[in-house]
Design a protein around this motif. Sequence first.
Motif, PDB file in Angstrom:
ATOM      1  N   TYR A  13     -18.889  -3.337  -2.427  1.00 32.87           N
ATOM      2  CA  TYR A  13     -20.085  -2.998  -1.644  1.00 32.87           C
ATOM      3  C   TYR A  13     -21.280  -3.692  -2.286  1.00 32.87           C
ATOM      4  O   TYR A  13     -21.424  -3.651  -3.515  1.00 32.87           O
ATOM      5  N   ALA A  22     -15.479  -1.131  -5.664  1.00 33.46           N
ATOM      6  CA  ALA A  22     -14.959   0.230  -5.451  1.00 33.46           C
ATOM      7  C   ALA A  22     -13.435   0.281  -5.559  1.00 33.46           C
ATOM      8  O   ALA A  22     -12.876   1.233  -6.092  1.00 33.46           O
ATOM      9  N   GLY A  43     -16.027   9.255  -7.665  1.00 36.72           N
ATOM     10  CA  GLY A  43     -16.417   7.847  -7.812  1.00 36.72           C
ATOM     11  C   GLY A  43     -15.256   6.904  -8.056  1.00 36.72           C
ATOM     12  O   GLY A  43     -15.451   5.690  -8.184  1.00 36.72           O
ATOM     13  N   SER A  44     -14.010   7.423  -8.115  1.00 38.29           N
ATOM     14  CA  SER A  44     -12.876   6.554  -8.455  1.00 38.29           C
ATOM     15  C   SER A  44     -12.419   5.689  -7.281  1.00 38.29           C
ATOM     16  O   SER A  44     -11.713   4.695  -7.476  1.00 38.29           O
ATOM     17  N   GLY A  45     -12.785   6.074  -6.037  1.00 33.00           N
ATOM     18  CA  GLY A  45     -12.405   5.244  -4.892  1.00 33.00           C
ATOM     19  C   GLY A  45     -11.581   5.965  -3.830  1.00 33.00           C
ATOM     20  O   GLY A  45     -11.105   5.344  -2.875  1.00 33.00           O
ATOM     21  N   LYS A  46     -11.448   7.288  -3.952  1.00 31.53           N
ATOM     22  CA  LYS A  46     -10.596   8.043  -3.025  1.00 31.53           C
ATOM     23  C   LYS A  46     -11.088   7.953  -1.582  1.00 31.53           C
ATOM     24  O   LYS A  46     -10.306   7.681  -0.666  1.00 31.53           O
ATOM     25  N   SER A  47     -12.388   8.203  -1.385  1.00 30.99           N
ATOM     26  CA  SER A  47     -12.918   8.166  -0.014  1.00 30.99           C
ATOM     27  C   SER A  47     -12.799   6.764   0.571  1.00 30.99           C
ATOM     28  O   SER A  47     -12.527   6.611   1.766  1.00 30.99           O
ATOM     29  N   THR A  48     -13.006   5.760  -0.269  1.00 27.16           N
ATOM     30  CA  THR A  48     -12.886   4.380   0.218  1.00 27.16           C
ATOM     31  C   THR A  48     -11.468   4.130   0.737  1.00 27.16           C
ATOM     32  O   THR A  48     -11.285   3.525   1.805  1.00 27.16           O
TER      33      THR A  48
HETATM   34  N1  LIG Z   1     -21.363   2.384   1.124  1.00 26.74           N
HETATM   35  C1  LIG Z   1     -21.365   2.188  -0.195  1.00 26.74           C
HETATM   36  N2  LIG Z   1     -22.282   1.366  -0.781  1.00 26.74           N
HETATM   37  C2  LIG Z   1     -22.275   1.165  -2.124  1.00 26.74           C
HETATM   38  N3  LIG Z   1     -21.397   1.721  -2.969  1.00 26.74           N
HETATM   39  C3  LIG Z   1     -20.477   2.551  -2.459  1.00 26.74           C
HETATM   40  C4  LIG Z   1     -20.403   2.831  -1.050  1.00 26.74           C
HETATM   41  N4  LIG Z   1     -19.376   3.702  -0.845  1.00 26.74           N
HETATM   42  C5  LIG Z   1     -18.840   3.941  -2.052  1.00 26.74           C
HETATM   43  N5  LIG Z   1     -19.488   3.259  -3.017  1.00 26.74           N
HETATM   44  C6  LIG Z   1     -19.153   3.253  -4.466  1.00 26.74           C
HETATM   45  O1  LIG Z   1     -17.779   2.953  -4.581  1.00 26.74           O
HETATM   46  C7  LIG Z   1     -17.187   3.736  -5.621  1.00 26.74           C
HETATM   47  C8  LIG Z   1     -16.052   4.575  -5.034  1.00 26.74           C
HETATM   48  O2  LIG Z   1     -16.617   5.541  -4.156  1.00 26.74           O
HETATM   49  P1  LIG Z   1     -15.760   6.620  -3.363  1.00 26.74           P
HETATM   50  O3  LIG Z   1     -14.626   5.948  -2.681  1.00 26.74           O
HETATM   51  O4  LIG Z   1     -16.696   7.394  -2.520  1.00 26.74           O
HETATM   52  O5  LIG Z   1     -15.176   7.535  -4.564  1.00 26.74           O
HETATM   53  P2  LIG Z   1     -14.595   9.014  -4.524  1.00 26.74           P
HETATM   54  O6  LIG Z   1     -14.318   9.392  -3.115  1.00 26.74           O
HETATM   55  O7  LIG Z   1     -13.357   8.948  -5.387  1.00 26.74           O
HETATM   56  O8  LIG Z   1     -15.631   9.895  -5.155  1.00 26.74           O
HETATM   57  C9  LIG Z   1     -18.306   4.552  -6.229  1.00 26.74           C
HETATM   58  O9  LIG Z   1     -18.795   3.867  -7.346  1.00 26.74           O
HETATM   59  C10 LIG Z   1     -19.341   4.600  -5.123  1.00 26.74           C
HETATM   60  O10 LIG Z   1     -20.624   4.760  -5.645  1.00 26.74           O
END
Ligand SMILES: Nc1ncnc2c1ncn2[C@@H]1O[C@H](COP(=O)(O)OP(=O)(O)O)[C@@H](O)[C@H]1O
Length: 238
Positions: A13, A22, A43-48
């Motif tokens: 991102y 991410a 912050g590990s990338g689960k939602s991504t």
């Molecule tokens: N739209 C975005 N823009 C910038 N950074 C992002 C965005 N979405 C996620 N991140 C970053 O990517 C990393 C993984 O995020 P995320 O998948 O939300 O983790 P989790 O769900 O495990 O908490 C984090 O460092 C987060 O800050």
Amino acid sequence: MSFIDFQQVHKTYPLGKTEVHALRGISLQVDEGDFVTISGPSGSGKSTILNMIGCIDTPSQGDVIIDGVATSSLNDQQITHLRHQKLGFIFQNFNLIPVLSVYENVEFPLLLGAGKNDPYASWSAQEKRQWVQHLLQEVGLGDYATRKPAELSGGQRQRVAIARALATKPVLVLADEPTANLDSKTGDQIITLMRDMNQSLGTTFVFSSHDPQVLDVADHVVKIIDGQVDADYRTCTL
Ligand SMILES: Nc1ncnc2c1ncn2[C@@H]1O[C@H](COP(=O)(O)OP(=O)(O)O)[C@@H](O)[C@H]1O
Ligand SMILES: [Mg+2]
């Protein structure tokens, strides 16, 4: 062939003048009927990962293949079809419609303009009604059909959301931290309920949790650390 196949998936991102890496080369597979936990710290990338399975996001590099097709090759209409026909979603904050009853919330996805290929397109009104009532029984809310979401506990709201996610008979239900807003006992009950629905309906479930204590009933636990599958887990679980 697996229903979901991540092949060396990277996601970056933009963040000001730099970028956030991410996901750093995630490979994983989920078969139809699996019950899979994506675990790892905040912050590990689960939602991504879940957003890519849900076609909300696409990889910067590598392929996410769902049901044999790379999601990056789909146009908007094909993505809408895939989401309607194959996927169900459960959210951390339940996302129920407050003015609708429990029954109407579960029925709602069935009323959203079924395409001719949708499994429920040919159901009669009576079949839909019986299916919604069956799902409410299955999630333990048979007596709550006329209640509004505000009249339910958090655990009951998430039960409604599980029934709603299953209404269209999806192949796969995705849940991003479905227990994050629940106490641990209620959270365990919700995971047990998802497991029961996985076994009774054969629906694939992929859900994430940052809680290392999350009830361990999964077929696979994919542990994510800093955008990578934790090597210790990769060998023993995948
Ligand atoms: N739209 C975005 N823009 C910038 N950074 C992002 C965005 N979405 C996620 N991140 C970053 O990517 C990393 C993984 O995020 P995320 O998948 O939300 O983790 P989790 O769900 O495990 O908490 C984090 O460092 C987060 O800050
Ligand atoms: Mg998250």
